[in-house]
Motif scaffolding. Structure first.
Motif, PDB file in Angstrom:
ATOM      1  N   GLY A  54      -2.949 -23.279   5.524  1.00 17.87           N
ATOM      2  CA  GLY A  54      -3.387 -23.578   4.323  1.00 17.87           C
ATOM      3  C   GLY A  54      -3.009 -22.685   2.979  1.00 17.87           C
ATOM      4  O   GLY A  54      -1.929 -21.804   3.211  1.00 17.87           O
ATOM      5  N   ASN A  55      -3.442 -22.670   1.993  1.00 19.52           N
ATOM      6  CA  ASN A  55      -3.034 -21.934   0.708  1.00 19.52           C
ATOM      7  C   ASN A  55      -4.013 -21.096   0.347  1.00 19.52           C
ATOM      8  O   ASN A  55      -5.255 -21.254   0.157  1.00 19.52           O
ATOM      9  N   GLY A  56      -3.745 -19.551   0.101  1.00 13.77           N
ATOM     10  CA  GLY A  56      -4.731 -18.857  -0.291  1.00 13.77           C
ATOM     11  C   GLY A  56      -5.389 -17.882   0.942  1.00 13.77           C
ATOM     12  O   GLY A  56      -5.116 -18.459   1.886  1.00 13.77           O
ATOM     13  N   ARG A  57      -5.828 -16.908   0.510  1.00 18.23           N
ATOM     14  CA  ARG A  57      -6.518 -15.780   1.602  1.00 18.23           C
ATOM     15  C   ARG A  57      -7.891 -16.518   2.121  1.00 18.23           C
ATOM     16  O   ARG A  57      -8.632 -16.615   1.346  1.00 18.23           O
ATOM     17  N   PRO A  58      -7.863 -16.737   3.252  1.00 23.41           N
ATOM     18  CA  PRO A  58      -9.212 -17.019   3.855  1.00 23.41           C
ATOM     19  C   PRO A  58     -10.330 -16.125   3.687  1.00 23.41           C
ATOM     20  O   PRO A  58     -10.008 -14.717   3.712  1.00 23.41           O
ATOM     21  N   GLY A 108      -8.730 -30.130   0.830  1.00 21.78           N
ATOM     22  CA  GLY A 108      -9.256 -28.562   0.459  1.00 21.78           C
ATOM     23  C   GLY A 108     -10.269 -28.227   1.013  1.00 21.78           C
ATOM     24  O   GLY A 108     -10.857 -26.999   0.577  1.00 21.78           O
ATOM     25  N   THR A 109     -11.210 -28.981   1.815  1.00 21.13           N
ATOM     26  CA  THR A 109     -12.568 -28.555   2.202  1.00 21.13           C
ATOM     27  C   THR A 109     -12.160 -27.168   3.245  1.00 21.13           C
ATOM     28  O   THR A 109     -12.924 -26.257   3.222  1.00 21.13           O
ATOM     29  N   VAL A 110     -11.320 -27.430   4.112  1.00 19.07           N
ATOM     30  CA  VAL A 110     -10.678 -26.349   5.157  1.00 19.07           C
ATOM     31  C   VAL A 110      -9.228 -25.893   4.538  1.00 19.07           C
ATOM     32  O   VAL A 110      -8.512 -26.784   4.030  1.00 19.07           O
ATOM     33  N   MET A 111      -8.857 -24.687   4.721  1.00 18.62           N
ATOM     34  CA  MET A 111      -7.819 -24.068   4.380  1.00 18.62           C
ATOM     35  C   MET A 111      -6.742 -24.315   5.261  1.00 18.62           C
ATOM     36  O   MET A 111      -5.569 -24.413   4.819  1.00 18.62           O
ATOM     37  N   GLY A 112      -7.010 -24.484   6.390  1.00 15.05           N
ATOM     38  CA  GLY A 112      -5.907 -24.621   7.602  1.00 15.05           C
ATOM     39  C   GLY A 112      -6.861 -25.037   8.723  1.00 15.05           C
ATOM     40  O   GLY A 112      -7.900 -24.577   9.085  1.00 15.05           O
ATOM     41  N   TYR A 133     -10.402 -23.166  12.503  1.00 16.31           N
ATOM     42  CA  TYR A 133     -10.243 -23.437  10.899  1.00 16.31           C
ATOM     43  C   TYR A 133     -10.689 -22.570   9.998  1.00 16.31           C
ATOM     44  O   TYR A 133     -11.495 -21.549  10.261  1.00 16.31           O
ATOM     45  N   THR A 134      -9.945 -22.246   8.973  1.00 15.11           N
ATOM     46  CA  THR A 134     -10.155 -21.334   8.203  1.00 15.11           C
ATOM     47  C   THR A 134     -10.878 -21.767   6.790  1.00 15.11           C
ATOM     48  O   THR A 134     -10.699 -23.087   6.314  1.00 15.11           O
ATOM     49  N   MET A 135     -11.871 -20.853   6.340  1.00 18.19           N
ATOM     50  CA  MET A 135     -12.920 -21.325   5.302  1.00 18.19           C
ATOM     51  C   MET A 135     -12.659 -20.300   4.012  1.00 18.19           C
ATOM     52  O   MET A 135     -12.614 -19.072   4.214  1.00 18.19           O
ATOM     53  N   PRO A 136     -12.774 -20.810   2.871  1.00 17.34           N
ATOM     54  CA  PRO A 136     -13.106 -20.271   1.579  1.00 17.34           C
ATOM     55  C   PRO A 136     -14.463 -19.680   1.520  1.00 17.34           C
ATOM     56  O   PRO A 136     -14.496 -18.665   0.605  1.00 17.34           O
TER      57      PRO A 136
END
Length: 270
Positions: free
Chosen positions: A143-147, A184-188, A208-211
């Protein structure tokens, strides 16, 4: 009542990993440690201080795809670890580069520096608590961005049922996670299994990674919406496949708060 039961079974399947996939994904090295009482933050600082110089360089070189330090947020009492450090290598040649760099760093230390490092370890880590696991990524989407958080789910596939489990993933989980990643619900998200077998109660894991933790509500809502589009017959077929191919009583989950992160794809903590 019947449909509600089937929806619960479907929700469980959506968290399942695939089995029998080609072994060509990244190598994931996980180190588990238990901090001495009151030394949790000091342990994080120690890991970053000693590991960032080498691992950050390997990220820049492409040998390491990402690395991070996390802490589980759900505790059950007498937990075997309080901190996890993971390194995702592009392949085993990346592990070779890490080992070469690690050994070079150790050999460059004076006797006093080595003794100080060992004393720092003893001050921050419960003796005998350190363990390692090496996994192989099977499928994944960065994904994009730091989880902020990482959700992990573990399952045990019955012997000889790997291909069936893969079919279930392709039918149910893959479309769901792909859609959640696209909006964009999950980051990866991804799947993994053991690269180096050990004494494990599970055979495969999903992540899965989450914001934020609110992502879990969104994932469950998406699962329910997907299930609502299926017929009773389809839901019953999924439930039957799940019962035949997995040992559902072995399932467990973990949520990890990411406290340090570095990636070539996503901005990290630099």
């Amino acid at each position: 009542m019947k449909r509600n039961y089937l929806l619960v079974a479907l929700a469980a399947v959506l968290l399942l990993p695939a089995a029998g996939l080609a072994q060509d994904g990244p190598v994931i090295w996980v180190s588990l440690l238990k901090a001495q009482p009151g030394q949790g933050e000091a342990l994080v600082q120690m890991l970053v201080k000693h590991d960032a110089p080498l691992l950050d360089r390997l990220v820049e070189e492409g040998a390491v795809l990402e690395w991070g330090v996390g802490m589980p947020i759900v505790h059950h009492g007498n937990d075997p670890y309080s901190h996890a450090e993971w390194v995702t290598f592009a392949d085993w040649s990346g592990v070779d580069k890490f080992m070469a760099g690690f050994m070079a760093s150790m050999q460059s230390m004076s006797a006093e520096e080595r003794a100080a490092t060992e004393a720092e370890w003893d001050q921050n880590v419960v003796p005998g608590s350190h363990s390692d696991a090496i996994h192989r990524g099977l499928r994944g989407k960065p994904g994009n961005g730091r989880p902020a958080y990482l959700r992990l789910g573990y399952y045990k596939v019955k012997p000889g049922h790997d291909s069936n489990a893969l079919e279930l993933w392709d039918k149910v989980a893959a479309p769901l996670y792909e859609g959640l990643a696209a909006d964009g619900t999950v980051m990866g998200y991804g799947l993994f299994t053991h690269e180096v077998p050990g004494d494990y109660s599970w055979t495969h894991g999903s992540w899965y990674t989450m914001p934020s933790l609110a992502t879990r509500d969104a994932v469950r809502a998406a699962q329910a919406a997907q299930a609502a589009e299926r017929s009773e017959e389809e839901l019953a077929e999924i439930q039957q496949s799940f019962a035949e191919d997995f040992e559902p009583e072995t399932h467990f989950e973990s949520i990890v708060m990411v406290v340090h992160y570095k990636s070539a794809v996503r901005p990290g903590d630099e």
